[in-house]
Design a protein around this motif. Structure first.
Motif, PDB file in Angstrom:
ATOM      1  N   ASP A   1      -1.586  11.527  -0.259  1.00 30.89           N
ATOM      2  CA  ASP A   1      -2.564  10.450  -0.084  1.00 30.89           C
ATOM      3  C   ASP A   1      -2.026   9.565   1.036  1.00 30.89           C
ATOM      4  N   VAL A   2      -2.723   9.545   2.185  1.00 33.02           N
ATOM      5  CA  VAL A   2      -2.132   8.922   3.366  1.00 33.02           C
ATOM      6  C   VAL A   2      -3.226   8.304   4.241  1.00 33.02           C
ATOM      7  N   THR A   3      -2.852   7.258   4.972  1.00 36.54           N
ATOM      8  CA  THR A   3      -3.692   6.712   6.044  1.00 36.54           C
ATOM      9  C   THR A   3      -2.935   6.869   7.343  1.00 36.54           C
TER      10      THR A   3
ATOM     11  N   SER B   1      -2.671   6.119  11.221  1.00 32.82           N
ATOM     12  CA  SER B   1      -3.192   5.116  12.147  1.00 32.82           C
ATOM     13  C   SER B   1      -3.428   5.688  13.538  1.00 32.82           C
TER      14      SER B   1
ATOM     15  N   ASN C   1      -8.524   5.721   8.478  1.00 39.43           N
ATOM     16  CA  ASN C   1      -9.152   5.935   7.174  1.00 39.43           C
ATOM     17  C   ASN C   1      -8.218   6.698   6.246  1.00 39.43           C
ATOM     18  N   ARG C   2      -8.272   6.359   4.991  1.00 36.50           N
ATOM     19  CA  ARG C   2      -7.433   6.998   3.981  1.00 36.50           C
ATOM     20  C   ARG C   2      -7.939   8.407   3.702  1.00 36.50           C
TER      21      ARG C   2
ATOM     22  N   GLU D   1      -8.066   5.904  -6.141  1.00 39.01           N
ATOM     23  CA  GLU D   1      -8.331   5.393  -4.802  1.00 39.01           C
ATOM     24  C   GLU D   1      -8.997   4.022  -4.832  1.00 39.01           C
TER      25      GLU D   1
ATOM     26  N   HIS E   1       0.695   6.637   0.907  1.00 41.43           N
ATOM     27  CA  HIS E   1       0.361   5.935  -0.333  1.00 41.43           C
ATOM     28  C   HIS E   1       0.949   6.641  -1.549  1.00 41.43           C
TER      29      HIS E   1
ATOM     30  N   ALA F   1       0.809  -1.218   0.000  1.00 36.06           N
ATOM     31  CA  ALA F   1       0.000   0.000   0.000  1.00 36.06           C
ATOM     32  C   ALA F   1       0.841   1.267   0.000  1.00 36.06           C
TER      33      ALA F   1
ATOM     34  N   THR G   1       0.584   5.152   6.825  1.00 32.85           N
ATOM     35  CA  THR G   1       1.107   4.739   5.517  1.00 32.85           C
ATOM     36  C   THR G   1       0.977   5.871   4.512  1.00 32.85           C
TER      37      THR G   1
END
Length: 352
Positions: A222-224, A226, A273-274, A352, A324, A193, A322
């Protein structure tokens, strides 16, 4: 007048009679079963009085339509038999319960066919039709980041070290940026990912000079995330006259390069959530702009905005999550943007 019964009379007796009278009063003569043999109302074939329709006459996917069977006259009163089809297949059963309505969920050729019939004859109405096209909104062309970006990073970017301890990420783009490992603590990992940061090691570019950004600079990330790290998370940061995208205790912000160019709010983080965000310094319009977590463009004017001139970019510091994708786009002095913030945002969103 009462009913009078007579004995056995042959039906042939009444053959050819069109009417019967008792004095001047018309009467019906019926056989033993009660079926009129003289004076019966003649059957009249159905005639279309109003053609069927699908309303509204133009509709698209997501719209609701109402079916109108139309009307017909005749004796006895005609009865309608009908069907509602999509590309020739019946979808009558999809109509809203107890109603002649339906929300359109598919593209194709819809048709309402009606036949009116009675004992005299049957007649077909002119079918009502509705053509629903697929969404033909033009899509944004794929962007060649190798040609228009200073740096572009995604999960497929080349990296050094190992998947459990990334020591450098080589970005695609005209700037030739290499994001090398800095800091200590939790190692950077590479997953399918993207690149995973754990509030330990982060990456930064080599020292930069004479960057083609003096009329503008924007970054899309573009990131998630945590969870929150041990300090303000640096999604993009660095040195020089630079743009910053940060996670400040759950609030995403874009910051200009000098004091007085305050934080532009880009929404809040929903951890796990992304999210997709963008920040931009437009030196020509004197604007600090951004696209927030809801996809809306926000901006704040800054009179006499300082020319952006970064000397280093940093990403992943104090970040848990993460990365992306990330892209850095510059606008050289006196030049047009090679691609707009909105175009890149749309291109990222499509993936996405």
């Amino acid at each position: 007048m009462g009913v009078t019964l007579y004995g056995d009379i042959s039906p042939a007796t009444f053959k050819g009679l069109a009417a019967a009278y008792f004095g001047n009063t018309p009467v019906k003569l019926c056989d033993a079963g009660g079926t009129p043999v003289v004076g019966a109302t003649p059957a009249v074939a159905p005639a279309i009085q109003r053609q069927p329709s699908i309303l509204p006459a133009t509709a698209g996917i997501g719209d609701s339509v109402t079916l109108d069977l139309g009307a017909a006259s005749g004796t006895p009163a005609p009865v309608a038999s009908w069907d509602f089809t999509l590309d020739g297949a019946s979808i009558k059963g999809r109509l809203d319960s107890g109603a002649m309505t339906m929300e359109l969920a598919e593209a194709g050729s819809y048709a309402l066919t009606v036949t009116w019939a009675n004992s005299a004859d049957a007649v077909e109405a002119t079918p009502a039709s509705l053509l629903v096209k697929k969404d033909e909104t033009p899509t944004t062309p794929a962007i060649d980041y190798a040609r228009v970006a200073l740096a572009y990073v995604d999960a497929a970017s080349s990296f050094s070290g190992s998947a459990t301890d990334v020591t450098a990420i080589t970005a695609t783009g005209t700037g030739g940026y290499v994001f090398a490992k800095a800091g200590s603590g939790t190692a950077i990992q590479r997953s399918e990912a993207g690149f995973v940061f754990g509030d330990g090691a982060y990456v930064q570019t080599q020292v930069l000079s004479n960057q083609p950004t003096t009329d503008g600079l924007f970054v899309v990330v573009d990131v998630t995330l945590s969870s929150y790290g041990s300090n303000v998370g640096q999604l993009i940061d660095g040195t020089g006259i630079n743009l910053k995208l940060r996670n400040s205790a759950g609030a995403i912000q874009a910051l200009g390069p000098v004091s007085g160019q305050g934080a532009l709010a880009l929404g809040t983080v929903s951890y796990g959530n992304r999210i997709l965000i963008g920040g931009q310094i437009d030196d020509v319009l004197d604007l600090l702009r951004g696209i927030n977590t809801s996809g809306a463009v926000v901006s704040a004017p800054h009179s006499g905005l300082t020319d952006p001139l970064p000397t280093r970019f940093t990403t992943g510091r104090y970040v848990k999550g993460t990365l992306h994708r990330l892209v850095i786009i510059g606008r050289a002095e006196g030049q047009d943007w090679p691609v707009t913030l909105e175009q890149v945002f749309a291109d990222f969103r499509r993936g996405e």
